[in-house]
Design a protein around this motif. Structure first.
Motif, PDB file in Angstrom:
ATOM      1  N   GLU B  48       0.775  -1.072   0.001  1.00  0.00           N
ATOM      2  CA  GLU B  48       0.070   0.225  -0.091  1.00  0.00           C
ATOM      3  C   GLU B  48       0.891   1.342  -0.044  1.00  0.00           C
ATOM      4  O   GLU B  48       2.071   1.203   0.383  1.00  0.00           O
ATOM      5  CB  GLU B  48      -0.978   0.037   1.283  1.00  0.00           C
ATOM      6  N   LEU B  49       0.287   2.289  -0.691  1.00  0.00           N
ATOM      7  CA  LEU B  49       1.011   3.721  -0.528  1.00  0.00           C
ATOM      8  C   LEU B  49       1.337   3.836   1.088  1.00  0.00           C
ATOM      9  O   LEU B  49       2.483   4.574   1.238  1.00  0.00           O
ATOM     10  CB  LEU B  49       0.196   4.900  -0.855  1.00  0.00           C
ATOM     11  N   VAL B  82      -4.140   8.452 -12.910  1.00  0.00           N
ATOM     12  CA  VAL B  82      -3.115   8.176 -11.905  1.00  0.00           C
ATOM     13  C   VAL B  82      -3.759   7.151 -10.932  1.00  0.00           C
ATOM     14  O   VAL B  82      -4.770   7.652 -10.282  1.00  0.00           O
ATOM     15  CB  VAL B  82      -2.436   9.318 -11.232  1.00  0.00           C
ATOM     16  N   ALA B  83      -3.105   5.877 -10.734  1.00  0.00           N
ATOM     17  CA  ALA B  83      -3.924   4.874  -9.722  1.00  0.00           C
ATOM     18  C   ALA B  83      -2.847   3.854  -9.177  1.00  0.00           C
ATOM     19  O   ALA B  83      -2.095   3.527  -9.963  1.00  0.00           O
ATOM     20  CB  ALA B  83      -5.003   4.055 -10.725  1.00  0.00           C
ATOM     21  N   GLN B  84      -3.201   3.746  -8.063  1.00  0.00           N
ATOM     22  CA  GLN B  84      -2.428   2.468  -7.250  1.00  0.00           C
ATOM     23  C   GLN B  84      -3.728   1.393  -6.891  1.00  0.00           C
ATOM     24  O   GLN B  84      -4.674   1.977  -6.107  1.00  0.00           O
ATOM     25  CB  GLN B  84      -1.753   3.075  -6.092  1.00  0.00           C
ATOM     26  N   LEU B  85      -3.683   0.334  -7.579  1.00  0.00           N
ATOM     27  CA  LEU B  85      -4.661  -0.701  -7.274  1.00  0.00           C
ATOM     28  C   LEU B  85      -3.974  -1.952  -6.567  1.00  0.00           C
ATOM     29  O   LEU B  85      -4.214  -2.221  -5.645  1.00  0.00           O
ATOM     30  CB  LEU B  85      -5.160  -1.101  -8.742  1.00  0.00           C
ATOM     31  N   GLY B  86      -3.176  -2.775  -7.492  1.00  0.00           N
ATOM     32  CA  GLY B  86      -2.517  -3.851  -6.920  1.00  0.00           C
ATOM     33  C   GLY B  86      -3.491  -4.970  -6.404  1.00  0.00           C
ATOM     34  O   GLY B  86      -2.927  -5.898  -5.446  1.00  0.00           O
ATOM     35  N   ASN B  87      -4.440  -5.113  -7.266  1.00  0.00           N
ATOM     36  CA  ASN B  87      -5.362  -6.395  -6.791  1.00  0.00           C
ATOM     37  C   ASN B  87      -4.768  -7.603  -7.402  1.00  0.00           C
ATOM     38  O   ASN B  87      -5.164  -8.578  -6.988  1.00  0.00           O
ATOM     39  CB  ASN B  87      -6.900  -5.997  -7.325  1.00  0.00           C
TER      40      ASN B  87
END
Lengths: 135, 135
Positions: B48-49, B82-87
């Motif tokens: 996570e960020l 702009v995205a942070q997903l990581g699923n």
């Protein structure tokens, strides 16, 4: 610029207010499929993250981190999704979504997957109160 | 922690390296549908960020802004996503995607829409060189 800020009508229609932080208005997306916060910087004519000045962008980043931590603590979610898209609603807004392996779209991103689901009003109040008290 | 950093094999397979910034490895997603950068903090066990320490997260935020500006200048795109997903890939990585009203997924988010499209190798080199010289 804050005095002239007006929340986009589509965002207003789709959400319930949670609180105001230094830069962002914090909203709960009114969709019971996923605990889903939306942060809207209270600034006018902002579309991209890079439209914000450096001070506002730094504060927003802290607010995204804070809201992420609180959402994760309150929901005990498996994963956070954080995104700034703005393809449909131009006003700068940041999605912070609590994802679980059993949710309606997992592992896909949430957009365009499940129809909006109505919250039980009491459950929604409990969620908003818990988030607000953490912020 | 940097010495132990290893790029996730799926990210390695799907991308071409652009450069290393102070915190992030900058990659170009090898999909000609959209000019699409992926920033991977060279830190171990980050998902996570909010897993990053404050200093790294602040630097990453500057690197996201820099990469966003460069991608917008090079591509003259209509919108950044702009995205942070990581699923699907757990290793912390941030998508920065140049969107146009004529692209294969507009106005939807890009994930799960168009099949990956092969770049012309010379065109890809021109794009990477332009981005690298801006970073």
């Amino acid at each position: 610029m804050e005095s002239a800020f007006k929340l986009d009508p589509q965002l207003a229609a789709d959400t319930v207010p949670v609180t105001d932080l230094a830069v962002s208005r914090v909203l709960l997306n009114d969709d019971a499929n996923y605990p889903w916060l939306i942060l809207v910087p209270r600034r006018t004519e902002m579309v991209e993250l890079i439209d914000l000045n450096d001070a506002d962008r730094a504060t927003l980043w802290s607010e995204i981190a804070l809201a992420s931590r609180v959402l994760k603590e309150v929901t005990r979610c498996h994963k956070l999704n954080v995104a700034q898209l703005g393809n449909q609603v131009a006003q700068l807004h940041i999605h912070i979504i609590a994802r679980d392996k059993t949710d309606a779209a997992w592992p896909a991103p949430v957009w365009g997957k499940a129809p909006r689901k109505t919250y039980d009003v009491a459950a929604r109040k409990v969620l908003i109160d818990a988030i607000r008290s953490g912020l």
